[in-house]
Design an enzyme around this catalytic site. Structure first.
Site, mmCIF file in Angstrom:
data_model
loop_
_atom_site.group_PDB
_atom_site.id
_atom_site.type_symbol
_atom_site.label_atom_id
_atom_site.label_comp_id
_atom_site.label_asym_id
_atom_site.label_seq_id
_atom_site.Cartn_x
_atom_site.Cartn_y
_atom_site.Cartn_z
ATOM 1 N N ASP A 85 72.448 26.464 47.758
ATOM 2 C CA ASP A 85 73.843 26.791 47.467
ATOM 3 C C ASP A 85 74.242 26.287 46.089
ATOM 4 O OD1 ASP A 85 75.523 28.334 49.233
ATOM 5 O OD2 ASP A 85 74.979 26.919 50.801
ATOM 6 N N GLU A 116 80.551 29.463 48.042
ATOM 7 C CA GLU A 116 79.285 28.735 47.921
ATOM 8 C C GLU A 116 79.556 27.255 47.626
ATOM 9 O OE1 GLU A 116 76.874 30.242 48.951
ATOM 10 O OE2 GLU A 116 76.760 32.307 48.252
ATOM 11 N N HIS A 119 80.295 25.616 50.794
ATOM 12 C CA HIS A 119 79.051 25.362 51.529
ATOM 13 C C HIS A 119 78.355 24.101 51.009
ATOM 14 C CE1 HIS A 119 78.806 30.002 52.293
ATOM 15 N NE2 HIS A 119 79.833 29.421 52.874
ATOM 16 N N TYR A 123 77.368 21.100 53.558
ATOM 17 C CA TYR A 123 76.039 20.515 53.714
ATOM 18 C C TYR A 123 76.062 19.017 53.403
ATOM 19 C CZ TYR A 123 73.881 25.158 54.045
ATOM 20 O OH TYR A 123 73.513 26.412 54.446
ATOM 21 N N GLU A 182 70.528 36.069 49.802
ATOM 22 C CA GLU A 182 71.497 36.012 50.896
ATOM 23 C C GLU A 182 70.886 36.441 52.228
ATOM 24 O OE1 GLU A 182 74.389 34.752 50.485
ATOM 25 O OE2 GLU A 182 74.783 34.882 48.344
ATOM 26 N N GLU A 217 77.825 33.998 54.386
ATOM 27 C CA GLU A 217 76.670 34.571 53.698
ATOM 28 C C GLU A 217 76.435 36.021 54.127
ATOM 29 O OE1 GLU A 217 75.929 33.042 51.299
ATOM 30 O OE2 GLU A 217 75.722 30.890 51.609
ATOM 31 N N HIS A 220 78.603 37.928 51.981
ATOM 32 C CA HIS A 220 78.032 37.984 50.629
ATOM 33 C C HIS A 220 76.911 39.019 50.567
ATOM 34 C CE1 HIS A 220 79.309 33.464 50.280
ATOM 35 N NE2 HIS A 220 80.322 34.291 50.373
#
Length: 243
Positions: A85, A116, A119, A123, A182, A217, A220
């Site tokens: 990411d 992103e 994300h 994470y 993706e 995603e 995306h």
């Protein structure tokens, strides 16, 4: 659009292109060259979420009960996806958005870049709450584990190609590489968490986090598939057997 611009609004919209199109400053929701951009924008807005909605309290203890191989799968998948990411944030902002000339598509990609970044944070929270004693180790795995390093290097080199040599062919390749990123790279990483959740019956906070990310995603993937189709209709000359 300047004061001396005699074109009609319809002319301005119809002259827009995915790549190599004229620049204009006209903005509207319904007056767009590609109507699918508004549909995907609405989908992205409806999918708004934040990692604060996810609890990892049980995952921290459940991780300790995993077998060694399961822990390795968890940690390396997390290391790979979190760094991927980060790569994608830089790729979209530095490489891709620069060659897209239609403003509605550019807006979608700006929104995707923001997601992103969401994300990345998701994470990081997952890493620091589930395995707080190993955070730096996980963050650095993308350099220390040969398989992860090779994957990342391949992705980075592919992404940079369109900036190094901005030919129209490389612009097509950049779109394709993002479809692969993706639809293949991210999805394979997600599968490891779903498998761990299913086989152990635990890690549901982590699984939930991945589900939120995957939903983004998937959108995306729709974005880049739509760009691909629009570009193919716009420039069929580029889509040769060799390409």
């Amino acid at each position: 659009m300047t004061k001396t611009d005699k074109r009609s609004i319809s002319d301005i919209i119809n002259q827009r292109r995915v790549i190599n199109g004229p620049e204009d400053k006209f903005r509207a929701i319904s007056q767009v060259r590609f109507p699918w951009t508004q549909e995907l924008w609405d989908m992205m807005i409806e999918n708004n979420w934040d990692v604060s909605q996810v609890s990892f309290l049980r995952d921290k203890e459940q991780f300790k009960d995993l077998k060694t191989g399961q822990q390795t799968a968890f940690l390396r998948s997390l290391a790979f996806l979190s760094n991927l990411d980060a790569i994608q944030v830089d790729n979209l902002s530095t490489n891709v958005i620069q060659f897209i000339t239609d403003p509605s598509i550019r807006s979608l990609l700006i929104r995707q870049t923001f997601e992103e970044a969401i994300h990345e944070r998701a994470y990081s929270v997952m890493i620091e709450e589930v395995v707080p004693e190993r955070t730096l180790e996980i963050y650095d795995m993308y350099r220390q584990v040969p398989q992860l390093a090779e994957k990342n290097e391949f992705i980075i080199n592919t992404s940079r190609q369109v900036t190094i040599d901005p030919t129209d062919i490389n612009k097509v390749r950049a779109v394709v590489s993002n479809i692969a990123l993706e639809g293949v790279y991210f999805y394979n990483g997600f599968l490891n968490f779903y498998n761990l959740g299913r086989t152990t019956g635990g890690l549901q906070g982590s699984v939930s986090n991945i589900e939120y990310i995957q939903r983004d995603e998937q959108t995306h993937l729709y974005v880049f598939s739509s760009i691909w189709n629009a570009l193919k209709a716009e420039r069929p000359d580029l889509f040769t057997p060799e390409l």
